[in-house]
Write a protein that holds these residues in place. Structure first.
Motif, short mmCIF file in Angstrom:
data_model
loop_
_atom_site.label_atom_id
_atom_site.label_comp_id
_atom_site.label_asym_id
_atom_site.label_seq_id
_atom_site.Cartn_x
_atom_site.Cartn_y
_atom_site.Cartn_z
N ALA A 50 58.04 43.74 23.61
CA ALA A 50 59.16 43.27 24.43
C ALA A 50 59.23 41.74 24.44
O ALA A 50 60.33 41.15 24.39
N GLU A 95 60.63 40.69 21.18
CA GLU A 95 62.07 41.00 21.09
C GLU A 95 62.89 40.23 22.13
O GLU A 95 64.06 40.52 22.35
N ASN A 96 62.21 39.26 22.77
CA ASN A 96 62.89 38.31 23.68
C ASN A 96 63.47 38.96 24.94
O ASN A 96 64.55 38.57 25.40
N TYR A 97 62.71 39.91 25.50
CA TYR A 97 63.07 40.40 26.83
C TYR A 97 62.54 39.40 27.86
O TYR A 97 61.57 39.64 28.56
N SER A 98 63.20 38.25 27.88
CA SER A 98 62.70 37.13 28.68
C SER A 98 63.75 36.59 29.64
O SER A 98 63.57 35.54 30.24
N ARG A 99 64.84 37.35 29.79
CA ARG A 99 65.92 36.89 30.67
C ARG A 99 66.01 37.78 31.90
O ARG A 99 65.36 38.81 31.98
N SER A 132 66.91 40.57 34.31
CA SER A 132 67.39 41.94 34.12
C SER A 132 68.44 42.23 35.19
O SER A 132 68.57 41.49 36.17
N TYR A 177 66.55 47.71 34.27
CA TYR A 177 67.23 48.05 33.02
C TYR A 177 67.70 49.51 33.05
O TYR A 177 66.96 50.39 33.52
N SER A 222 61.10 41.46 33.47
CA SER A 222 61.71 42.13 32.32
C SER A 222 60.67 42.78 31.41
O SER A 222 60.82 43.93 30.98
N VAL A 223 59.59 42.07 31.12
CA VAL A 223 58.55 42.59 30.22
C VAL A 223 57.85 43.79 30.87
O VAL A 223 57.58 44.81 30.21
N GLN A 253 59.11 45.86 32.93
CA GLN A 253 60.02 47.02 32.89
C GLN A 253 59.95 47.74 31.54
O GLN A 253 59.95 48.97 31.49
N LYS A 254 59.88 46.97 30.46
CA LYS A 254 59.80 47.60 29.14
C LYS A 254 58.46 48.34 28.98
O LYS A 254 58.41 49.41 28.37
#
Length: 399
Positions: free
Chosen positions: A56, A59-63, A65, A70, A272-273, A275-276
């Motif tokens: 994650a 894959e830039n899940y850094s913004r 949510s 999500y 965000s991370v 959550q993934k």
């Protein structure tokens, strides 16, 4: 002189966190303390879940949510509820928060008005009454004693309900006792709740998978109860993900919308991370959950066996979670080797920390002054040594 708000002055500090901090301070001084005060699995987060988090990040899940989490995670939770609990929820009926603790607080803040009552069976998790106070509500404590295996009866619930009652908080498997409500016990409580209009139950099911007596039962399963129940759960206990801070509610959509409005103003969406990682935890193999459950069951059997050998302790057999809550009131009125009085469970817990170097938590904080809590989310060797030390320390008390 400047003062904190009246709201904060109504709150008590968390006894579990205070004891854990004190034991950490002693450890920092080089003292060999066995910490049985904190409710946290000692396992590491399973590797496949950590790998999902690393992916994650790549894959830039850094913004930010979405505030409720999500959509893919909410869909994964809905599938989990269908698969494991036979409960049908849509993603719109699910809100993901920064840990189940926020999920509980969101629900209380969203539903409870000042002066409304919330029924809480004792022993209870230390934060429930404090959250009710934060909302301006009134905690109504129902004593579920050692003799009734720490479970509230429908008769007790009926007597406690008044025109001001807004909510009941039910935790099964229970922190701090490890008691588990079976299907018939939940059905009986549901029958009482359904007789009273606009009465809700917050079902804290965070220890769902740490269960030694069979399949987890949810109070939301009974006809009419899905509209009255707010299920709280998360990844912290089952997947050893306490620090990832992911919890959720599953509830009627109007309640979820209210909690979403509240969360949007003071935290927004959770990490965000995390959550993934949680999505992966729910959608992949559940073998790790069962492996940890088996380890906790082995430790439960060990600590019960050892505690029963200590004269003066009365012990029930926890059916879930990872806590033992023995009755210790036979030691009240005794004095320590240093001449200090042991008047209550808080005194006893402090004595065990200072004399035996074992951190526990007095039952006063959980609404049951006759008992104290030990977490057995630690190694077998730690459990054996902690119980040996506790036995030696208790022998030194003089009546």
């Amino acid at each position: 002189m400047a003062q904190l708000s009246n709201r904060l002055q109504r709150l008590a500090p968390s006894a579990t966190l205070a004891m854990s901090q004190k034991s950490s301070e002693m450890k920092a001084q080089g003292i060999d303390v066995i910490n049985m005060s904190v409710g946290e699995p000692d396992f590491n987060t399973p590797d496949h879940i950590k790998q999902a988090a690393k992916l994650a990040i790549d894959e830039n899940y850094s913004r930010y949510s979405p505030v409720p989490g999500y959509p893919d995670l909410r869909q994964a939770i809905a599938r989990k509820l269908e698969r494991e609990n036979h409960l049908s929820y849509t993603p719109a009926e699910i809100l993901v928060s920064n840990g189940a603790k926020q999920s509980v607080c969101n629900t209380v803040m969203a539903l409870v008005n000042p002066s409304e009552e919330v029924i809480i069976p004792a022993p209870y998790w230390v934060s429930y009454p404090q959250m009710v106070k934060l909302a301006g509500g009134e905690p109504v404590i129902v004593e579920a004693t050692f003799e009734q295996n720490f479970k509230m009866t429908p008769e007790q619930l009926e007597v406690a309900i008044t025109p001001k009652t807004r909510m009941i908080i039910l935790c099964s498997p229970s922190n701090p006792t490890g008691s588990v409500y079976n299907k018939e016990e939940l059905r009986a409580l549901a029958n009482v709740i359904l007789k009273h209009e606009d009465l809700f139950v917050l079902a804290d099911e965070i220890y769902e998978h740490i269960n030694y007596v069979g399949h987890h039962e949810s109070i939301a399963q009974f006809p009419g109860m899905k509209e009255r129940a707010i299920i709280v759960n998360g990844v912290s206990k089952a997947y050893a993900m306490t620090g990832w801070r992911i919890g959720y509610i599953a509830a009627p959509e109007w309640i979820v919308k209210g909690c979403n409005k509240l969360q949007g103003q003071y935290t927004s969406g959770p990490c965000s991370v995390s959550q993934k990682a949680a999505e992966f935890a729910y959608t992949q193999s559940q073998e790790c959950v069962e492996e940890m459950r088996k380890a906790f069951e082995r430790r439960r059997n060990l600590i019960v066996e050892l505690a029963k050998q200590i004269p003066g302790l009365e012990v029930n057999v926890p059916e879930g979670a990872f806590y033992l809550f023995p009755k210790c009131s036979s030691f009240y009125g005794s004095t320590t080797p240093k001449g200090n009085a042991v008047a209550n469970s808080t005194d006893l817990a402090m004595y065990l920390l200072e004399e035996a170097h074992v951190a526990t938590v007095g039952g006063d904080a959980f609404g049951d002054p006759d008992c104290f809590r030990m977490s057995y989310a630690t190694s077998d060797d730690n459990i054996r040594e902690a119980m040996r030390r506790i036995g030696v320390a208790l022998e030194k008390l003089k009546k």
